[in-house]
Enzyme design. Structure first.
Site, PDB file in Angstrom:
ATOM      1  N   GLU A   1      16.982 -14.754   2.620  1.00 26.34           N
ATOM      2  CA  GLU A   1      18.145 -15.282   1.898  1.00 26.34           C
ATOM      3  C   GLU A   1      18.932 -14.138   1.269  1.00 26.34           C
ATOM      4  O   GLU A   1      18.358 -13.141   0.857  1.00 26.34           O
ATOM      5  CB  GLU A   1      17.694 -16.246   0.787  1.00 26.34           C
ATOM      6  CG  GLU A   1      17.078 -17.525   1.292  1.00 26.34           C
ATOM      7  CD  GLU A   1      16.892 -18.528   0.150  1.00 26.34           C
ATOM      8  OE1 GLU A   1      17.250 -18.186  -0.990  1.00 26.34           O
ATOM      9  OE2 GLU A   1      16.397 -19.634   0.424  1.00 26.34           O
TER      10      GLU A   1
ATOM     11  N   ASN B   1      20.138  -8.405  -5.543  1.00 25.05           N
ATOM     12  CA  ASN B   1      20.716  -7.470  -4.568  1.00 25.05           C
ATOM     13  C   ASN B   1      21.241  -8.190  -3.332  1.00 25.05           C
ATOM     14  O   ASN B   1      20.692  -9.196  -2.899  1.00 25.05           O
ATOM     15  CB  ASN B   1      19.688  -6.416  -4.135  1.00 25.05           C
ATOM     16  CG  ASN B   1      19.553  -5.322  -5.179  1.00 25.05           C
ATOM     17  OD1 ASN B   1      20.148  -5.409  -6.245  1.00 25.05           O
ATOM     18  ND2 ASN B   1      18.765  -4.313  -4.862  1.00 25.05           N
ATOM     19  N   MET B   2      22.278  -7.621  -2.762  1.00 26.01           N
ATOM     20  CA  MET B   2      22.962  -8.238  -1.634  1.00 26.01           C
ATOM     21  C   MET B   2      22.009  -8.546  -0.475  1.00 26.01           C
ATOM     22  O   MET B   2      22.108  -9.576   0.173  1.00 26.01           O
ATOM     23  CB  MET B   2      24.076  -7.308  -1.165  1.00 26.01           C
ATOM     24  CG  MET B   2      25.032  -7.934  -0.192  1.00 26.01           C
ATOM     25  SD  MET B   2      26.486  -6.928   0.064  1.00 26.01           S
ATOM     26  CE  MET B   2      27.384  -7.225  -1.435  1.00 26.01           C
ATOM     27  N   LYS B   3      21.061  -7.639  -0.227  1.00 28.48           N
ATOM     28  CA  LYS B   3      20.166  -7.837   0.917  1.00 28.48           C
ATOM     29  C   LYS B   3      19.230  -9.021   0.703  1.00 28.48           C
ATOM     30  O   LYS B   3      18.718  -9.603   1.653  1.00 28.48           O
ATOM     31  CB  LYS B   3      19.347  -6.576   1.174  1.00 28.48           C
ATOM     32  CG  LYS B   3      18.425  -6.210   0.034  1.00 28.48           C
ATOM     33  CD  LYS B   3      17.728  -4.883   0.291  1.00 28.48           C
ATOM     34  CE  LYS B   3      16.822  -4.551  -0.888  1.00 28.48           C
ATOM     35  NZ  LYS B   3      16.201  -3.231  -0.746  1.00 28.48           N
ATOM     36  N   GLY B   4      18.963  -9.376  -0.547  1.00 26.39           N
ATOM     37  CA  GLY B   4      18.209 -10.595  -0.827  1.00 26.39           C
ATOM     38  C   GLY B   4      16.722 -10.490  -0.568  1.00 26.39           C
ATOM     39  O   GLY B   4      16.136  -9.416  -0.618  1.00 26.39           O
TER      40      GLY B   4
END
Lengths: 368, 259
Positions: free
Chosen positions: B147, B140-143
């Site tokens: 990171e 997922n983009m949020k990591g």
């Protein structure tokens, strides 16, 4: 609680070594119906009795074999004992776990998380760890390396219930390891073993079906042949993986053949089962392409369908491990009888449990 | 070749790398601490029971250091004792990946300059597994852990298919998207049924004839590289793995195979 059931008197249905010694069996795979079915123990027993018959032996595994303890459950595992002159294939990093003296002979240039895949010769007796094969291409490279180092017979140790090593483009014959780990009762184990072996032994296709499968394989598209002749499936992916709608569009009424270049899955079989009034011959390269659950396949067969392979798999023998590992142990003699009653034309063999071996090391001597 | 070179290890003075024991107050004393709960109320007999259990564990001089009544008929114990076992570092083989593990920007720059296109990654929790925490942390983009996940990497085309994805559906996506890499997340419970599921996927990808061009990776709290090797995967990442570690491994492997 003891994990060792009462000693089994040691009935020997057939002896495995002479079976495997046949000249046309250059590569033999030990394939399990499950994890802890006794694959490595079977391999060791073949080795003990077979070296005198085979000449220089070459060993390779498609998983991790010869480790001291099961990586998952932690129980002790049977080691792979080698002698001077044996050849084996593994990852270079796994050599540090060997107690045998070894010398690397071939470097494949193929990598793994345990380092480069190599082929080595044993110069001093001991145990080795076989690991590093991730794909069929790895396996082929290592088999070539074992041949180049003079192996006279190559034995492949399986992993879990994976059938990759049973593929006819890898091995010439298969020994199936099964046992009490498959189920809580003798009948359940026999039933599941029968299904596993039936899948491996799917019948060979007629010569006129071979051309259809060859075209499907060449174009990487499913091909259909009915009364109007052969042709590729337009809804290639849908059909390859099976949707009833796509299948009903492409399969003609009456008898037809469907050649699939890839895998056969549950949904493909479900789609074929739903096609009332049509009799379909499903054509695949070999049985390792068939992943549909056996109860679905059985329903398909009951309704007039069939599955044919171009390259059949030779099942040479079935070995039985009575140790349940995560469930109850089962009587070896009853397991042998029950499996033999269902699969009459393949030798089924077991032996008394080895009290010195790991819980899944139950096949002492009698299968060698 | 038998033992790997242990001379390079930065060990404290006096430690024998071929017989490493737990350290308590002095080198090689083998001192360990264990704790457990017993289903009996706290009483002198329960303390003695705890001490005897320590002895049955193989501890020399087991001593109950702490005990407490937990109520409802349960009691808790902390024991000290001297472990008699030792391990040989030279015999331990732990698979490890050789990813360079560089930064977000360095990974993207390397893929762009060497490969010249985006890496196509398909990820999923397969079979009956509905635990998406791991795959979400990586993809997922949020990591995770400060990171970004793979979806944020401009040089990765990352598709997270979610949970309970059947193997054949994942395989279909791999073929349709012409994926370079596959991430499979499994918690592995229910008598290891998820391991069978992972093994089946590896065989399916092989039988489909695309294994050689796919970087196949599994992950989950009980997954290791050794598990991955056993199941036919290229690598296996466990708990605490950061997105950049996976991204770095994928970049290295895809570039090695296709550049």
């Amino acid at each position: 609680m003891s994990r060792i059931p009462p000693a089994f008197p040691g009935r020997i249905v057939q002896r495995l070594g002479p079976l495997i010694a046949a000249d046309d069996l250059r590569v033999v795979a030990v394939v399990g119906t499950s994890k802890n079915a006794g694959k490595t123990t079977t391999l060791n027993r073949i080795l003990e009795r077979g070296r005198a018959l085979f000449g220089p032996v070459g060993l390779v595994s498609i998983g991790v074999d010869g480790e001291e303890a099961d990586f998952w459950l932690g129980h002790a595992k049977p080691r792979i004992r080698v002698r001077p002159g044996d050849r084996f294939a593994t990852a270079e990093g796994a050599l540090s776990a060997a107690t045998a003296d070894v010398a690397i002979g071939v470097r494949t240039g193929r990598s793994s998380v345990l380092g480069e895949l190599v082929v080595a010769t044993v110069t001093g007796s001991g145990a080795v760890l076989l690991a590093g094969v991730r794909a069929k291409a790895d396996l082929r490279a290592l088999i070539d390396g074992l041949w180049s180092m003079g192996a006279g017979k190559i034995l492949i140790d399986g992993s879990y219930q994976r059938t990759m090593a049973a593929a006819p483009d890898v091995s010439d014959g298969v020994v199936v390891a099964t046992g009490a780990v498959l189920g809580p009762t003798v009948e359940r184990v026999a039933e599941r073993t029968e299904a596993f072996v039936a899948r491996l032994r799917l019948p060979v296709m007629a010569p006129n079906d071979v051309a259809l499968l060859a075209r499907a394989t060449h174009e990487n598209l499913p091909w259909v042949a009915g009364a109007d002749g052969p042709g590729p499936c337009l809804q290639a992916l849908d059909t390859a993986f099976g949707t009833p709608a796509a299948l009903s569009m492409v399969l003609p009424p009456g008898d037809s053949a469907l050649a699939v270049p890839g895998v056969v899955t549950d949904s493909l079989i479900d789609g074929l089962v739903d096609l009332r009034g049509r009799s379909v011959r499903l054509l695949v390269s070999d049985a390792t392409r068939v992943f549909a659950s056996w109860d679905r396949v059985a329903r398909f067969l009951e309704r007039g369908g069939s599955i044919r392979v171009q390259h059949p798999i030779r099942v040479l023998a079935i070995t039985v491990n009575p140790a349940g590992i995560v469930g109850p142990d089962l009587p070896a003699d009853r397991l042998v009888d029950a499996i033999g009653a269902r699969i009459g034309d393949v030798p089924v063999m077991a032996g008394q449990l080895d009290p010195d071996a790991a819980p899944n090391g139950g096949l002492r001597g009698d299968v060698g | 070749m038998k033992r790997k070179d242990v001379a390079a290890l930065a060990l404290p003075e006096g430690v024998n790398p071929h017989a490493v024991r737990p350290y308590g107050d002095a080198l090689d004393d083998g001192l360990v601490q264990v704790s457990f709960t017993l289903p009996v109320p706290l009483c002198p007999e329960s303390v003695e029971a705890a001490r005897r259990l320590g002895g049955q564990m193989g501890l020399k001089e087991p001593t109950v250091y702490h005990q407490a009544d937990l109520g409802h008929g349960f009691s808790f114990y902390i024991l000290y004792g001297k472990l008699q076992h030792a391990v040989d570092f030279g015999r331990i083989v732990v698979p490890r990946v050789s990813e360079t593990h560089v930064s977000f920007d360095e990974i993207n720059a390397r893929v762009q300059s060497v490969l010249g296109r985006r890496i196509r990654v398909v990820g999923a929790c397969t079979g009956s597994d509905a635990h998406t925490v791991g795959i979400d942390a990586i993809m997922n983009m949020k990591g995770y852990d400060g990171e970004y996940g793979l979806e944020r990497y401009p040089q990765f085309d990352a598709r997270n298919l979610g949970s309970q994805v059947p193997n054949e559906v994942l395989l279909r996506q791999i073929v349709e998207l012409d994926a370079d890499a596959v991430l499979v997340s499994q918690v592995v419970t229910q008598r290891d049924v998820h391991l069978d599921n992972l093994a089946e996927l590896a065989d399916m990808i092989e039988a489909q004839g695309i294994r050689e061009r796919i970087v196949l990776v599994c992950g989950g709290p009980r997954i290791t590289h050794e598990v991955a090797l056993e199941l036919g995967y290229d690598a296996g990442f466990g708990a605490g793995t950061r997105p950049s570690q996976v991204a770095s491994f994928l970049a290295d492997e895809v570039i090695r195979r296709k550049a």
